[in-house]
Design an enzyme around this catalytic site. Structure first.
Site, PDB file in Angstrom:
ATOM      1  CE  LYS A   1      -1.568   3.013   2.068  1.00 26.46           C
ATOM      2  NZ  LYS A   1      -1.485   4.505   1.845  1.00 26.46           N
TER       3      LYS A   1
ATOM      4  CB  CYS B   1      10.606   8.054  12.587  1.00 26.54           C
ATOM      5  SG  CYS B   1      11.506   6.748  11.745  1.00 26.54           S
TER       6      CYS B   1
END
Length: 501
Positions: A175, A283
């Protein structure tokens, strides 16, 4: 001209039947560059079915043959380096050198996957019990799904997820990030060119509704996810409740502890790189510094000086050092976070809100931003901003600084800047961060080691990359066997614990 993208299923680009499309933008200019489909439930099911159909043949392909295909993938990535770098820069907004690094990290993950014949090896012991030999094999599992964020269009899907997944004999439904899918679609095409059979990789873009379908689908054996902590926690809970293996890599609030003996100019240069690289949209961005009071004023002054010299500009300009935020909604969120930091009482040392880039009035630019006198209770001191915003917290001692860092619920990375070996060792031993740097601003290890977040930065048991990746994408099978000699052939007195004690 803006084009309608297709999805990639069973080795082909297919036009979606959806009526819903996502606007794709060039963040450097703000212009619409295309439209990505919100694939229908039927189309997501089609991708899962293609992956399931491809699995038996692919899993039966010898590991050395799978490795050879991935070696060809590596060659094609290098051959198309400039094209892929431009795709990343134009859809994500990373400046040229950062975009190139994004693609190089996909290459690095592919190099890890190429080692499948050795890293998939199991273990064995002859005479594990008298006359009994045991062999452990590592075997593929089936269809995996990868769910990808916007910030690393090459590295995360095709460095962290796809290579080891397929190298170990699994198939994947990826995805892709709905706002930055072009790089993933192009690399999937390179896999096909390298000889990967149709259906082994399938790429869709869709909404959370279709993601729920993936999380519940009985033919999907595992989920690998990168994104925010609230979403990661939900994915972990829902997928695990449906019997799936899950690794969810989530957000962070990485801190650096700056001791008074640290060389200030060099330390600041490392922090600048860590805080503002990739526009802070990673991150592992170093978004907080905990600084000893003795040097805090001098440190903040040097930080402002160096940050003010950063050239903000469009991604494809190779002289730009800080590119735009990836999409408009997130740009607005970063501006709102800066506004909130001011309201909560932090000292704004450098303001990046009114950042103008000549010739690019509609780009999503935020300049380097610095807050001083930030506390743990403030939103900018506690939560991830995911933009070029650096917060300074002050401490009196090493122990106080370490406690401030460890109080944060996130624990991807943590860093100490010091020349003192005792403080460095104590920091490494007691920090909560899963990836630790000593005078290293971005403590991400080379991909042969795991990307090892802790606390609310990770949900699961096995991290991505390194040997953990091989364990995540395989399951172990233990085979115990014995062969009877002439005397044993006639023995009928068999113990309940035969061969196990």
């Amino acid at each position: 001209m803006a084009e309608k993208l297709k999805y990639f299923c069973n080795g082909q680009y297919i036009e979606s039947k959806t009526e819903v499309y996502y606007d794709l933008h060039n963040p450097s200019t703000g212009e619409i560059t295309g439209y990505a489909p919100c694939c229908t439930a039927d189309e997501v099911n089609e991708a899962i079915a293609a992956a399931k159909a491809a699995y038996p043949s692919w899993s039966a392909t010898p590991a050395i043959k799978r490795s050879q295909i991935l070696f060809k993938v590596r060659e094609l990535i290098m051959e198309h380096m400039e094209e892929l770098t431009r795709l990343v820069a134009e859809e994500n907004g990373k400046v040229w050198a950062e975009a190139e690094g994004d693609v190089l990290k996909a290459k690095e993950g592919t190099e890890l996957a190429i080692q499948a014949p050795s890293l998939m090896m199991g273990e064995s012991l002859m005479d594990a019990s008298k006359g009994f030999d045991t062999v452990l094999y590592r075997e593929s599992m089936g269809v995996f799904a990868g769910i990808v964020p916007v910030n690393f269009p090459a590295m995360i899907p095709f460095g962290w997820m796809v290579p080891v997944c397929v190298a170990t004999g699994n198939t994947m439904v990826l995805k892709a990030a709905s706002l930055t899918p072009r790089t993933a679609l192009r690399i999937a095409e390179l896999y096909k060119e390298a000889g990967l059979p149709d259906g082994v990789i399938n790429v869709v873009t869709c909404s959370r509704k279709e993601i729920d379908l993936i999380l519940e689908h009985p033919d999907v054996k595992g989920i690998t996810f990168v994104g925010s902590t609230p979403v990661g926690k939900l994915i972990y809970q829902k997928a695990a409740a449906n019997g799936k293996r899950v690794q969810a890599l989530c957000q962070a609030k990485n801190h650096a502890l700056v001791m008074s003996d640290a060389p200030i100019e060099r330390t600041v240069a490392g922090i600048i790189n860590s805080a503002y690289g990739c526009a802070g949209q990673r991150c592992m961005a170093l978004s907080c510094c905990v600084v000893e009071e003795a040097i805090a004023d001098e440190f903040v002054s040097e930080l402002k000086k160096q940050a003010s010299q950063i050239k903000v500009g469009p991604a494809v300009d190779k002289t730009s050092k800080l590119g735009p935020i990836t999409y408009k909604k997130h740009y607005d969120e970063v501006i709102a976070d800066i506004d909130k930091g001011i309201r909560e009482g932090a000292t704004l040392v450098l303001d990046g809100r009114d950042c103008k880039v000549e010739g690019f009035p509609n780009g999503y630019y935020v300049g380097p931003t610095i807050f001083d006198n930030v506390t743990e209770e403030m939103t900018i001191g506690r939560d991830e901003v995911f933009g070029p915003v650096l917060s300074i917290k002050r401490c009196k001692t090493f122990r106080e600084g370490l406690e401030i860092m460890n109080n944060n619920p996130y624990a991807n990375g943590s860093v100490i800047f010091t020349q003192n070996g005792y403080f460095a060792r104590e920091f490494v031993r007691h920090t909560h961060g899963g990836m630790v740097g000593v005078n290293v601003g971005i403590p991400v290890p080379i991909g042969f080691f795991p990307f090892a977040g802790h606390k609310d930065s990770f949900f699961g048991d096995l991290h991505c990359l390194g040997k953990d990746a091989y364990r995540f994408f395989t399951e172990s099978k233990c085979v115990t066997q014995r062969w009877f000699d002439e005397e044993e052939k006639t023995n009928t007195a068999v113990s309940t614990w035969d061969g196990t004690i």
